[in-house]
Design a protein around this motif. Structure first.
Motif, PDB file in Angstrom:
ATOM      1  N   ARG A  26       0.828  -1.212   0.000  1.00 13.07           N
ATOM      2  CA  ARG A  26       0.000   0.000   0.000  1.00 13.07           C
ATOM      3  C   ARG A  26       0.856   1.254   0.000  1.00 13.07           C
ATOM      4  NH1 ARG A  26      -2.830  -2.506   4.076  1.00 13.07           N
ATOM      5  NH2 ARG A  26      -2.150  -0.924   5.553  1.00 13.07           N
ATOM      6  N   LYS A  27       1.928   1.251   0.771  1.00 14.22           N
ATOM      7  CA  LYS A  27       2.786   2.438   0.844  1.00 14.22           C
ATOM      8  C   LYS A  27       3.481   2.729  -0.483  1.00 14.22           C
ATOM      9  CE  LYS A  27       3.388   2.968   5.730  1.00 14.22           C
ATOM     10  NZ  LYS A  27       4.278   3.317   6.805  1.00 14.22           N
ATOM     11  N   ALA A  28       3.618   1.715  -1.341  1.00 12.41           N
ATOM     12  CA  ALA A  28       4.260   1.893  -2.641  1.00 12.41           C
ATOM     13  C   ALA A  28       3.309   2.506  -3.678  1.00 12.41           C
ATOM     14  CB  ALA A  28       4.790   0.553  -3.158  1.00 12.41           C
ATOM     15  N   ILE A  29       2.024   2.495  -3.392  1.00 12.08           N
ATOM     16  CA  ILE A  29       1.027   3.038  -4.324  1.00 12.08           C
ATOM     17  C   ILE A  29       1.057   4.563  -4.269  1.00 12.08           C
ATOM     18  CG2 ILE A  29      -1.443   3.185  -4.848  1.00 12.08           C
ATOM     19  CD1 ILE A  29      -1.759   0.424  -3.582  1.00 12.08           C
ATOM     20  N   ILE A  30       0.944   5.200  -5.429  1.00 16.42           N
ATOM     21  CA  ILE A  30       0.884   6.667  -5.438  1.00 16.42           C
ATOM     22  C   ILE A  30      -0.485   7.117  -4.922  1.00 16.42           C
ATOM     23  CG2 ILE A  30       2.605   6.926  -7.268  1.00 16.42           C
ATOM     24  CD1 ILE A  30       0.288   7.523  -9.190  1.00 16.42           C
ATOM     25  N   ILE A  31      -0.523   8.261  -4.289  1.00 19.47           N
ATOM     26  CA  ILE A  31      -1.725   8.738  -3.608  1.00 19.47           C
ATOM     27  C   ILE A  31      -2.911   8.892  -4.561  1.00 19.47           C
ATOM     28  CG2 ILE A  31      -1.278  11.223  -3.719  1.00 19.47           C
ATOM     29  CD1 ILE A  31      -2.566   9.304  -0.646  1.00 19.47           C
ATOM     30  N   GLU A  32      -2.651   9.300  -5.809  1.00 21.14           N
ATOM     31  CA  GLU A  32      -3.735   9.450  -6.785  1.00 21.14           C
ATOM     32  C   GLU A  32      -4.426   8.112  -7.038  1.00 21.14           C
ATOM     33  OE1 GLU A  32      -1.028  12.811  -7.088  1.00 21.14           O
ATOM     34  OE2 GLU A  32      -0.634  10.669  -7.269  1.00 21.14           O
ATOM     35  N   GLU A  33      -3.648   7.045  -7.046  1.00 18.67           N
ATOM     36  CA  GLU A  33      -4.204   5.706  -7.247  1.00 18.67           C
ATOM     37  C   GLU A  33      -5.054   5.293  -6.042  1.00 18.67           C
ATOM     38  OE1 GLU A  33      -4.717   2.226  -9.627  1.00 18.67           O
ATOM     39  OE2 GLU A  33      -3.979   4.224 -10.088  1.00 18.67           O
ATOM     40  N   VAL A  34      -4.609   5.654  -4.857  1.00 20.41           N
ATOM     41  CA  VAL A  34      -5.394   5.356  -3.648  1.00 20.41           C
ATOM     42  C   VAL A  34      -6.756   6.032  -3.743  1.00 20.41           C
ATOM     43  CG1 VAL A  34      -5.544   5.663  -1.141  1.00 20.41           C
ATOM     44  CG2 VAL A  34      -3.357   5.064  -2.197  1.00 20.41           C
ATOM     45  N   TYR A  35      -6.779   7.316  -4.094  1.00 21.19           N
ATOM     46  CA  TYR A  35      -8.044   8.047  -4.188  1.00 21.19           C
ATOM     47  C   TYR A  35      -8.930   7.486  -5.292  1.00 21.19           C
ATOM     48  CZ  TYR A  35      -6.226  11.420  -0.871  1.00 21.19           C
ATOM     49  OH  TYR A  35      -5.720  12.020   0.252  1.00 21.19           O
ATOM     50  N   HIS A  36      -8.334   7.161  -6.437  1.00 19.06           N
ATOM     51  CA  HIS A  36      -9.105   6.613  -7.554  1.00 19.06           C
ATOM     52  C   HIS A  36      -9.753   5.289  -7.165  1.00 19.06           C
ATOM     53  CE1 HIS A  36     -10.289   5.446 -11.571  1.00 19.06           C
ATOM     54  NE2 HIS A  36      -9.593   4.330 -11.437  1.00 19.06           N
ATOM     55  N   LYS A  37      -8.972   4.382  -6.604  1.00 19.30           N
ATOM     56  CA  LYS A  37      -9.505   3.066  -6.227  1.00 19.30           C
ATOM     57  C   LYS A  37     -10.461   3.177  -5.042  1.00 19.30           C
ATOM     58  CE  LYS A  37      -6.040   0.365  -8.435  1.00 19.30           C
ATOM     59  NZ  LYS A  37      -5.321  -0.859  -8.499  1.00 19.30           N
ATOM     60  N   SER A  38     -10.205   4.092  -4.146  1.00 18.83           N
ATOM     61  CA  SER A  38     -11.116   4.307  -3.024  1.00 18.83           C
ATOM     62  C   SER A  38     -12.483   4.768  -3.518  1.00 18.83           C
ATOM     63  CB  SER A  38     -10.542   5.339  -2.054  1.00 18.83           C
ATOM     64  OG  SER A  38      -9.389   4.839  -1.414  1.00 18.83           O
ATOM     65  N   THR A  39     -12.490   5.643  -4.509  1.00 22.38           N
ATOM     66  CA  THR A  39     -13.748   6.126  -5.087  1.00 22.38           C
ATOM     67  C   THR A  39     -14.549   4.968  -5.661  1.00 22.38           C
ATOM     68  OG1 THR A  39     -12.787   8.286  -5.567  1.00 22.38           O
ATOM     69  CG2 THR A  39     -14.746   7.680  -6.820  1.00 22.38           C
ATOM     70  N   ILE A  40     -13.871   4.095  -6.375  1.00 15.48           N
ATOM     71  CA  ILE A  40     -14.541   2.928  -6.964  1.00 15.48           C
ATOM     72  C   ILE A  40     -15.099   2.020  -5.871  1.00 15.48           C
ATOM     73  CG2 ILE A  40     -14.180   0.813  -8.325  1.00 15.48           C
ATOM     74  CD1 ILE A  40     -12.080   2.480  -9.951  1.00 15.48           C
ATOM     75  N   VAL A  41     -14.301   1.750  -4.853  1.00 16.37           N
ATOM     76  CA  VAL A  41     -14.750   0.888  -3.752  1.00 16.37           C
ATOM     77  C   VAL A  41     -15.982   1.491  -3.076  1.00 16.37           C
ATOM     78  CG1 VAL A  41     -14.148   0.036  -1.440  1.00 16.37           C
ATOM     79  CG2 VAL A  41     -12.516  -0.187  -3.323  1.00 16.37           C
ATOM     80  N   CYS A  42     -15.953   2.790  -2.798  1.00 19.88           N
ATOM     81  CA  CYS A  42     -17.085   3.444  -2.138  1.00 19.88           C
ATOM     82  C   CYS A  42     -18.341   3.413  -3.009  1.00 19.88           C
ATOM     83  CB  CYS A  42     -16.732   4.875  -1.751  1.00 19.88           C
ATOM     84  SG  CYS A  42     -15.546   4.965  -0.380  1.00 19.88           S
ATOM     85  N   GLN A  43     -18.172   3.635  -4.312  1.00 20.86           N
ATOM     86  CA  GLN A  43     -19.320   3.588  -5.224  1.00 20.86           C
ATOM     87  C   GLN A  43     -19.935   2.190  -5.253  1.00 20.86           C
ATOM     88  OE1 GLN A  43     -17.600   4.955  -8.918  1.00 20.86           O
ATOM     89  NE2 GLN A  43     -17.976   7.105  -8.448  1.00 20.86           N
ATOM     90  N   LYS A  44     -19.094   1.181  -5.381  1.00 26.32           N
ATOM     91  CA  LYS A  44     -19.581  -0.203  -5.420  1.00 26.32           C
ATOM     92  C   LYS A  44     -20.246  -0.584  -4.095  1.00 26.32           C
ATOM     93  CE  LYS A  44     -18.237  -1.315  -9.556  1.00 26.32           C
ATOM     94  NZ  LYS A  44     -19.210  -1.600 -10.620  1.00 26.32           N
ATOM     95  N   GLU A  68      -4.687   3.359   3.323  1.00 23.81           N
ATOM     96  CA  GLU A  68      -5.813   2.431   3.328  1.00 23.81           C
ATOM     97  C   GLU A  68      -6.928   2.989   2.455  1.00 23.81           C
ATOM     98  OE1 GLU A  68      -5.137   0.578   7.756  1.00 23.81           O
ATOM     99  OE2 GLU A  68      -6.707   2.062   7.492  1.00 23.81           O
ATOM    100  N   VAL A  69      -7.866   2.131   2.072  1.00 24.13           N
ATOM    101  CA  VAL A  69      -9.021   2.577   1.296  1.00 24.13           C
ATOM    102  C   VAL A  69      -9.702   3.695   2.074  1.00 24.13           C
ATOM    103  CG1 VAL A  69     -11.286   1.923   0.397  1.00 24.13           C
ATOM    104  CG2 VAL A  69      -9.362   0.325   0.221  1.00 24.13           C
ATOM    105  N   ASP A  70      -9.924   4.819   1.401  1.00 25.56           N
ATOM    106  CA  ASP A  70     -10.551   5.967   2.054  1.00 25.56           C
ATOM    107  C   ASP A  70     -12.062   5.772   2.058  1.00 25.56           C
ATOM    108  OD1 ASP A  70     -11.387   8.361   3.089  1.00 25.56           O
ATOM    109  OD2 ASP A  70     -10.560   9.594   1.474  1.00 25.56           O
ATOM    110  N   THR A  71     -12.603   5.362   3.190  1.00 24.20           N
ATOM    111  CA  THR A  71     -14.036   5.123   3.317  1.00 24.20           C
ATOM    112  C   THR A  71     -14.797   6.339   3.847  1.00 24.20           C
ATOM    113  OG1 THR A  71     -13.675   4.205   5.513  1.00 24.20           O
ATOM    114  CG2 THR A  71     -13.746   2.632   3.672  1.00 24.20           C
ATOM    115  N   MET A  72     -14.100   7.442   4.065  1.00 27.76           N
ATOM    116  CA  MET A  72     -14.777   8.640   4.575  1.00 27.76           C
ATOM    117  C   MET A  72     -15.889   9.133   3.639  1.00 27.76           C
ATOM    118  SD  MET A  72     -13.830   9.238   7.646  1.00 27.76           S
ATOM    119  CE  MET A  72     -14.457  10.880   7.963  1.00 27.76           C
ATOM    120  N   PRO A  73     -15.698   9.134   2.304  1.00 33.13           N
ATOM    121  CA  PRO A  73     -16.820   9.550   1.448  1.00 33.13           C
ATOM    122  C   PRO A  73     -18.048   8.647   1.629  1.00 33.13           C
ATOM    123  CG  PRO A  73     -14.776   9.591   0.205  1.00 33.13           C
ATOM    124  CD  PRO A  73     -14.470   8.925   1.521  1.00 33.13           C
ATOM    125  N   LEU A  74     -17.835   7.352   1.794  1.00 32.26           N
ATOM    126  CA  LEU A  74     -18.948   6.430   2.029  1.00 32.26           C
ATOM    127  C   LEU A  74     -19.604   6.740   3.379  1.00 32.26           C
ATOM    128  CD1 LEU A  74     -20.657   3.979   1.271  1.00 32.26           C
ATOM    129  CD2 LEU A  74     -18.856   2.524   2.255  1.00 32.26           C
TER     130      LEU A  74
END
Length: 120
Positions: A26-44, A68-74
């Motif tokens: 997770r720490k190796a992932i760029i922050i933009e990728e975290v936000y992008h994937k978090s958005t998808i997870v929250c939408q699903k 970690e997956v940002d679940t705050m929007p959810l």
């Protein structure tokens, strides 16, 4: 079929090794990728919650420094629904226990000593 006996201590060691490995990934992932994937997870997740007509939704809140997956929007979406109650855990590290708290507002959250958003 023979059963395999695994000691609790070796299971705990495996769990710790897996946590360490995935934290490094997770720490190796760029922050933009975290936000992008978090958005998808929250939408699903919201699609599933809506389809199942869930009334209570237990979710974790992220530790941002661990990417970690940002679940705050959810969490915020759930707070907006009158018929859905988000439930957040509070961890008691010394006793290794959790309590579970129905939430009605973000104001009920404070950062724990580890920087984790937790119920007051």
């Amino acid at each position: 079929m023979p059963s395999t006996i695994v000691s609790t201590s070796s299971l705990e060691m495996n769990k710790q090794a897996i946590r360490k490995e995935y934290l490094a990934l997770r720490k190796a992932i760029i922050i933009e990728e975290v936000y992008h994937k978090s958005t998808i997870v929250c939408q699903k997740a919201m699609e599933l919650i809506t389809a199942e007509q869930a009334r209570n939704v237990h979710l974790f809140l992220p530790i941002p420094k661990n990417k970690e997956v940002d679940t705050m929007p959810l969490f915020h979406q759930l707070l907006e629904h009158e018929s859905i109650t988000p439930v957040i855990s509070k961890t008691y590290w010394k006793s290794k226990t959790l309590t579970h708290h129905p939430m009605s507002t973000q104001d009920e959250l404070v950062k724990s000593e580890l920087g984790i958003p937790a119920p007051t």
